[in-house]
Design an enzyme around this catalytic site. Structure first.
Site, PDB file in Angstrom:
ATOM      1  N   ASP A  91      45.501  38.283  46.130  1.00  0.00           N
ATOM      2  CA  ASP A  91      46.176  39.556  46.408  1.00  0.00           C
ATOM      3  C   ASP A  91      46.790  39.477  47.803  1.00  0.00           C
ATOM      4  O   ASP A  91      46.159  39.799  48.810  1.00  0.00           O
ATOM      5  CB  ASP A  91      45.195  40.716  46.302  1.00  0.00           C
ATOM      6  CG  ASP A  91      45.921  42.049  46.253  1.00  0.00           C
ATOM      7  OD1 ASP A  91      47.164  42.069  46.242  1.00  0.00           O
ATOM      8  OD2 ASP A  91      45.238  43.095  46.221  1.00  0.00           O
ATOM      9  N   ALA A  92      48.022  39.000  47.837  1.00  0.00           N
ATOM     10  CA  ALA A  92      48.660  38.604  49.094  1.00  0.00           C
ATOM     11  C   ALA A  92      49.936  39.387  49.369  1.00  0.00           C
ATOM     12  O   ALA A  92      50.426  39.392  50.495  1.00  0.00           O
ATOM     13  CB  ALA A  92      48.978  37.112  49.054  1.00  0.00           C
ATOM     14  N   LYS A  93      50.514  40.029  48.342  1.00  0.00           N
ATOM     15  CA  LYS A  93      51.748  40.817  48.493  1.00  0.00           C
ATOM     16  C   LYS A  93      52.822  40.033  49.243  1.00  0.00           C
ATOM     17  O   LYS A  93      53.451  40.550  50.166  1.00  0.00           O
ATOM     18  CB  LYS A  93      51.444  42.146  49.218  1.00  0.00           C
ATOM     19  CG  LYS A  93      50.247  42.939  48.678  1.00  0.00           C
ATOM     20  CD  LYS A  93      50.519  43.652  47.400  1.00  0.00           C
ATOM     21  CE  LYS A  93      49.545  44.761  47.031  1.00  0.00           C
ATOM     22  NZ  LYS A  93      48.108  44.520  47.135  1.00  0.00           N
ATOM     23  N   ARG A  94      53.043  38.780  48.843  1.00  0.00           N
ATOM     24  CA  ARG A  94      54.049  37.964  49.490  1.00  0.00           C
ATOM     25  C   ARG A  94      55.434  38.229  48.894  1.00  0.00           C
ATOM     26  O   ARG A  94      55.573  38.970  47.918  1.00  0.00           O
ATOM     27  CB  ARG A  94      53.691  36.477  49.356  1.00  0.00           C
ATOM     28  CG  ARG A  94      52.360  36.091  50.008  1.00  0.00           C
ATOM     29  CD  ARG A  94      52.340  36.347  51.506  1.00  0.00           C
ATOM     30  NE  ARG A  94      51.244  35.645  52.171  1.00  0.00           N
ATOM     31  CZ  ARG A  94      50.101  36.212  52.571  1.00  0.00           C
ATOM     32  NH1 ARG A  94      49.875  37.492  52.371  1.00  0.00           N
ATOM     33  NH2 ARG A  94      49.163  35.485  53.180  1.00  0.00           N
TER      34      ARG A  94
ATOM     35  N   ASP B  96      50.742  46.243  52.622  1.00  0.00           N
ATOM     36  CA  ASP B  96      49.746  46.542  51.586  1.00  0.00           C
ATOM     37  C   ASP B  96      49.180  47.930  51.912  1.00  0.00           C
ATOM     38  O   ASP B  96      49.571  48.538  52.896  1.00  0.00           O
ATOM     39  CB  ASP B  96      48.655  45.461  51.612  1.00  0.00           C
ATOM     40  CG  ASP B  96      47.935  45.315  50.283  1.00  0.00           C
ATOM     41  OD1 ASP B  96      47.632  46.349  49.656  1.00  0.00           O
ATOM     42  OD2 ASP B  96      47.664  44.183  49.880  1.00  0.00           O
TER      43      ASP B  96
END
Lengths: 271, 271
Positions: A91-94, B96
């Site tokens: 879960d890195a939201k890159r 995030d």
């Protein structure tokens, strides 16, 4: 991992539970803090006690990154510890321009061996597609998130009345398939999950916001389940911090088991 | 770093050049590959030779992250190496929910000591604001990027005809000030920079896309400069890979000097 393998595991365990690993030094039991790598020891105990009930684990990369290079070492050890038949989500939201996204993909898919990465859509196709070029690896694309800020942009309607999150769903259908593209769809607005499901009938959803953030598991299943289940429902704090005492791992097991039991009922009802 | 300090440096060096550090093992000179930390040696040489002309350095975090925990060690060493009077941008495109963004902020502002981080706006206020709570630290928010995929969502018009990137600009003005909030505004569409400047007259822009991606420096200055300069124009490949031979650092210096000379002329003309 393929969609068929993920679905087989969901059926075998009668569960669509994803356990979120947000390991916070300030919240883990005091006795772990004297260990050489307290975060690793914590995650290891949580994984061992919940693996019977979880079909996915989702380490929140920020919790490791905040510890610098040592945190990245721990993350790698945690990823390697997760049983190979359980789906893993970094879960890195890159998301960045093409050649840069490709390097982020390499970080999570080659340097480590995650099955998927969460990706933000703002920069469009060439920021997402590089992640989709790896065999049996997945993008989990932000569509409709569960936080307060999701109202700022995701629900803005275009000239035809279509909200931004729906443009993200429709456009991204050209980039990936239900075999390599999931969506983040928050649970805090149950009826909206039904709207999302209409636009993308076949893709899996990663659903945060059940429990601590107030979403209802029954509503998520009612509005979101499809013929392959199509749901991974995440719980982080509700499981991993069910107790902050010596019994934290057993308490986590108990919470995971409760959710799995509820999920088994919903799978029997809707699948 | 404060805005006044950044502007003072721009005036002192007659430059608004940001050097992008995208260190790729496959592209750095062969002789460096036998060193204990080739990426560090490469960045060190580039920084030493360009520091007279650059007011900012922007390490692209993906290039380090793709090397795992060792890459993070290198990143930390590179950050520490950059002279303290030069602005630093962790080009990480993070973002995030609140407590998670706070940890990303800690990673770059406390665990390391960057002046700023690039942040993606899709998740809204609570994904951005945690980065703005650190004194003299900055958010560089994605508004209008320079890649092909920027067309997918950033230019979608809402019911009032306002494109998404403009909603991002306007909404985010409620979150930060010109003292702690910059925007990424791509150079590939010169006239659009003028549109952005009308909406946010005072904020700095980080401008990628000059050079390799085809944008014109003269257009960027013409449409984008304000009374505090308001521009950091990035060049990555054009400088750091000006030569892949033994003379790479001198060639980088020469390219940086050329850009600085052009910038000095533009500052004299427009400031």
């Amino acid at each position: 991992m393929t969609r068929a393998e993920l679905f087989a595991q969901i059926q075998k365990k009668s569960s669509f539970l994803c356990v979120g690993l947000d390991p916070d030094l300030a919240k883990i039991p005091a006795r772990l803090r004297s260990e050489p790598d307290p975060i690793f020891s914590f995650c290891k105990a949580i994984i061992e006690e919940t693996a019977d009930y979880a079909v996915a684990y989702k380490p929140n990369i920020a919790f490791f990154e905040a510890l610098g290079s040592k945190g990245w070492e721990t993350l790698q050890k945690v990823q390697e510890l997760i049983p190979r038949d359980i789906f893993t989500i970094a879960d890195a939201k890159r998301g960045d321009i093409g050649n840069t996204s490709k390097l982020y993909a390499k970080a999570f898919f080659e340097q480590m061996d995650f099955d998927s990465v969460t990706v933000a859509p703002y920069m469009g196709e060439d920021s997402v597609s590089p992640f989709l070029e790896f065999a049996d690896k997945w993008v989990v694309l932000l569509a409709l998130t569960s936080n307060a800020g999701s109202l700022d942009f995701q629900l803005i309607k275009d000239e035809t009345g279509r909200p931004l999150y729906q443009s993200v769903l429709e456009k991204s259908q050209e980039w990936g398939t239900p075999e390599n593209l999931m969506y983040v769809v928050g649970a805090t607005r149950g009826e909206l999950i039904g709207e999302v499901r209409k636009v993308v009938p076949d893709n899996f959803f990663l659903v945060p916001g059940v429990g601590a953030q107030g979403g209802s598991l029954a509503d998520v299943a009612k509005y979101g389940m499809n013929s392959h289940c199509g749901l991974l429902v995440n719980s982080s704090r509700g499981i991993i911090y069910a107790s902050q005492g010596k019994d934290f791992a057993v308490a986590a097991r108990s919470e995971a088991a409760k959710l799995q039991a509820e999920m088994a009922g919903l799978l029997a009802r809707y699948l």
